[in-house]
Design a protein around this motif. Structure first.
Motif, mmCIF file in Angstrom:
data_model
loop_
_atom_site.group_PDB
_atom_site.id
_atom_site.type_symbol
_atom_site.label_atom_id
_atom_site.label_comp_id
_atom_site.label_asym_id
_atom_site.label_seq_id
_atom_site.Cartn_x
_atom_site.Cartn_y
_atom_site.Cartn_z
ATOM 1 N N GLU A 7 42.838 37.200 39.458
ATOM 2 C CA GLU A 7 42.436 36.646 40.744
ATOM 3 C C GLU A 7 42.594 35.123 40.757
ATOM 4 O OE1 GLU A 7 38.512 38.005 41.154
ATOM 5 O OE2 GLU A 7 39.069 40.094 41.443
ATOM 6 N N TYR A 29 46.103 34.091 41.022
ATOM 7 C CA TYR A 29 46.781 34.506 42.245
ATOM 8 C C TYR A 29 46.656 33.478 43.356
ATOM 9 C CZ TYR A 29 48.582 37.443 45.908
ATOM 10 O OH TYR A 29 49.347 37.935 46.914
ATOM 11 N N TYR A 30 45.491 32.891 43.541
ATOM 12 C CA TYR A 30 45.259 31.986 44.668
ATOM 13 C C TYR A 30 45.737 30.574 44.338
ATOM 14 C CZ TYR A 30 42.300 35.474 46.997
ATOM 15 O OH TYR A 30 41.831 36.597 47.635
ATOM 16 N N GLN A 31 47.061 30.408 44.245
ATOM 17 C CA GLN A 31 47.604 29.134 43.800
ATOM 18 C C GLN A 31 48.345 28.356 44.875
ATOM 19 O OE1 GLN A 31 47.084 27.700 40.610
ATOM 20 N NE2 GLN A 31 45.565 29.326 40.769
ATOM 21 N N GLN A 63 50.354 32.642 48.780
ATOM 22 C CA GLN A 63 49.521 33.646 48.125
ATOM 23 C C GLN A 63 48.218 33.861 48.892
ATOM 24 O OE1 GLN A 63 49.023 32.475 44.036
ATOM 25 N NE2 GLN A 63 51.029 33.282 43.429
ATOM 26 N N ALA A 64 47.661 32.791 49.432
ATOM 27 C CA ALA A 64 46.424 32.930 50.215
ATOM 28 C C ALA A 64 46.672 33.787 51.455
ATOM 29 C CB ALA A 64 45.893 31.555 50.620
ATOM 30 N N ALA A 106 46.858 37.324 50.445
ATOM 31 C CA ALA A 106 45.518 37.832 50.173
ATOM 32 C C ALA A 106 44.801 38.183 51.478
ATOM 33 C CB ALA A 106 44.708 36.801 49.390
ATOM 34 N N PHE A 165 38.195 36.672 49.395
ATOM 35 C CA PHE A 165 38.999 35.675 50.097
ATOM 36 C C PHE A 165 38.150 34.477 50.498
ATOM 37 C CE2 PHE A 165 40.813 33.667 53.793
ATOM 38 C CZ PHE A 165 42.154 33.547 53.463
ATOM 39 N N LYS A 193 37.531 32.126 47.671
ATOM 40 C CA LYS A 193 38.693 31.465 47.069
ATOM 41 C C LYS A 193 39.389 30.476 47.986
ATOM 42 C CE LYS A 193 38.582 33.839 43.189
ATOM 43 N NZ LYS A 193 38.294 33.189 41.885
ATOM 44 N N ILE A 194 39.331 30.677 49.294
ATOM 45 C CA ILE A 194 40.221 29.967 50.198
ATOM 46 C C ILE A 194 40.049 28.452 50.160
ATOM 47 C CG2 ILE A 194 38.663 30.317 52.161
ATOM 48 C CD1 ILE A 194 42.534 30.099 52.154
ATOM 49 N N VAL A 217 42.266 26.632 47.384
ATOM 50 C CA VAL A 217 43.707 26.903 47.256
ATOM 51 C C VAL A 217 44.490 25.613 47.474
ATOM 52 C CG1 VAL A 217 45.669 28.182 48.180
ATOM 53 C CG2 VAL A 217 43.435 29.287 47.990
ATOM 54 N N THR A 250 46.804 23.899 51.076
ATOM 55 C CA THR A 250 46.455 24.451 52.381
ATOM 56 C C THR A 250 45.977 23.347 53.316
ATOM 57 O OG1 THR A 250 44.232 24.954 51.578
ATOM 58 C CG2 THR A 250 45.860 26.735 51.506
#
Length: 496
Positions: free
Chosen positions: A34, A37-39, A43-44, A47, A122, A125-126, A129, A132
């Motif tokens: 996880e 993944y949020y890189q 990817q976001a 997700a 989500f 994590k958002i 990231v 963004t």
């Protein structure tokens, strides 16, 4: 063209990491995957797509199709199928022989809590990231909150009291959750939607059809207020804002609403997208990876041979009572297939056959998938919230809050005028009865009738002949598997 089909490879990888087993009976989460993944924004976004993905699922414990099962639970349809043993969960919901081990509850529970888990993950994590923008974070956060509210409102209406989980849990914490009251669940639904509305777009472009909008969130909150029998003035105001937005309108011809050409049409406030482009077969059933609407296959006529339609499995045969209730209403011909009246058409009568079948989601030859298992790859979108529903919710909320009855009648008559029905003139309690009747005629077989009967206190009166018992069957039982896994943390619904 479908745009949110939610089959991206990376989203699938996230899904494997995030929800491999039943809620309250899970392996430790793959934290490293996880985190890796949020890189980046791509990817976001993928997700976020995985949170939307769960909307499509109707295969989490057998066949758990929301709109079809809620129609079966009402007086609009029977269970159907080949015989009484075909799908016991459908039969149990139809005649209210539900037990903690028998019924559609396990599929609904699993689906919605997997969606909630993905939304919670989500939201955690958002903010971290890289790359963004503030606009991206605000909008996608709003979408995740809309989806979490959507899943919780379904759980609330299906079960009443359920665990309220707003963050990802450690393995130990799964065994420490407790049941929240319906009021506590709805408070979270309300908070999520109120937070989401300002940061959702008023409308979306062609490439984003299927993503949440302000109108969808406002209409969903109004639906929640009506179900909870609270804040009627607020519900009326929310619907009025959707009406005055100018984004939505009634499709001129009622018969066109459920055609493939009118998916994401002007009447669609929120719609779940499906695709016939998948090549999957039965090997993926139960995984959530299929993109088709198997409910279409289920409600088709068994062994059908003839023009226009394709063969199905004969579930949810329409009741004689609904067919008779729609006599004289021009919508009946576009809502109900009279199987015995199709020139050149034949079918095999199934269990509880009435000769009447669901037309709005009927399988049609023009929609057959070219590849994969046809039964699993119907591309018919589900119209979750239609503009006509918003008009009727506005009318009801106005009538129940002491608002303008003239405005309420006007909204109902807009819906009736489209189908060349005479305008209503009622007031007071007769107006509420007229609105309830209009909801049944307009929204028949779309999955609203059972919840309407429950929230208005009419379920026992209308459904007692089917086995409905007051203070019990308003909700499904909590699945026995979840009670066992919770080791005493959860409690069963009353009278089960």
């Amino acid at each position: 063209m479908k745009t949110i089909h939610l089959s991206l490879l990376a989203a699938g990888a996230l899904a494997v990491a995030s929800c491999g087993k039943d809620f309250l009976n899970v392996d430790p989460i793959g934290r490293e995957l996880e985190i890796n993944y949020y890189q980046n924004p791509g990817q976001a976004y993928e997700a976020l797509v995985s949170v939307y993905d769960v909307l499509q699922w109707n295969d989490q414990n057998g066949f758990s199709i929301m709109y079809l099962l809620q129609t079966v639970a009402s007086d609009d349809a029977h269970a159907g199928g080949s015989d009484a043993s075909d799908q016991p969960s459908f039969v149990a919901y139809d005649n209210f022989s539900l037990t903690p081990n028998l019924g559609p509850q396990a599929g609904f529970w699993r689906k919605n809590y997997r969606g909630i888990y993905r939304a919670n993950l989500f939201l955690e994590k958002i903010d971290g990231v890289p790359g963004t923008t503030n606009e991206f974070v605000q909008r996608t956060t709003a979408e995740a909150k809309f989806l979490r509210a959507f899943y919780y409102l379904d759980l609330l209406r299906l079960f009443g009291s359920v665990p309220l989980i707003t963050k990802t849990l450690s393995p130990q914490e799964y065994y420490e959750v407790t049941m929240a009251t319906p009021e506590e669940i709805f408070a979270q639904v309300e908070a999520d939607l109120l937070a989401a509305i300002p940061n959702l777009p008023l409308e979306v472009g062609a490439s984003e059809k299927g993503r949440a909008t302000q109108g969808a969130a406002k209409a969903l909150l109004a639906r929640g207020y009506l179900y909870m029998n609270t804040n009627m003035a607020d519900a009326a105001q929310l619907c009025e804002e959707v009406i005055q937005s100018g984004v939505f309108s009634l499709t001129p011809n009622f018969a066109d609403i459920f055609t493939r050409a009118n998916e994401h049409g002007p009447e669609s406030v929120f719609e779940i997208a499906y695709s016939e482009n998948s090549t999957v077969g039965w090997e993926v059933f139960g995984s959530g990876y299929g993109e088709g609407n198997v409910g279409v296959q289920m409600c088709g006529m068994r062994d059908y041979s003839g023009p226009e339609y394709s063969t199905g499995w004969g579930f949810a045969p329409i009741s004689q009572e609904l067919y008779d209730a729609m006599a004289g209403d021009t919508r009946r011909a576009h809502t109900i297939i009279v199987g015995d009246s199709i020139a050149g058409g034949t079918y095999t009568p199934g269990y509880q056959n009435t000769g009447y079948f669901v037309k709005k989601y009927a399988p049609r030859q023009s929609g057959l998938s070219a590849d994969g298992e046809p039964a699993l790859n119907w591309g018919n979108n589900v119209r979750v919230i239609r503009y006509s529903d918003v008009l009727l919710m506005a009318a009801e909320a106005l009538a129940r809050s002491g608002g303008s009855e003239a405005t309420a009648r006007g909204y109902v008559n807009q819906v009736r005028q489209r189908v060349s029905m005479q305008p209503i003139q009622e007031s007071g309690s007769a107006l509420l009865e007229a609105i309830a009747h209009e909801r049944r005629m307009e929204l028949a077989t779309e999955g609203h009738r059972f919840f309407d009967l429950v929230r208005t206190g009419k379920a026992s009166e209308v459904l007692s002949a089917k086995g409905f018992v007051a203070n019990k069957h308003e909700w499904l039982p909590v699945p026995q598997t979840e009670l066992d896994a919770a080791q005493g943390a959860l409690t069963q619904n009353p009278n089960y």
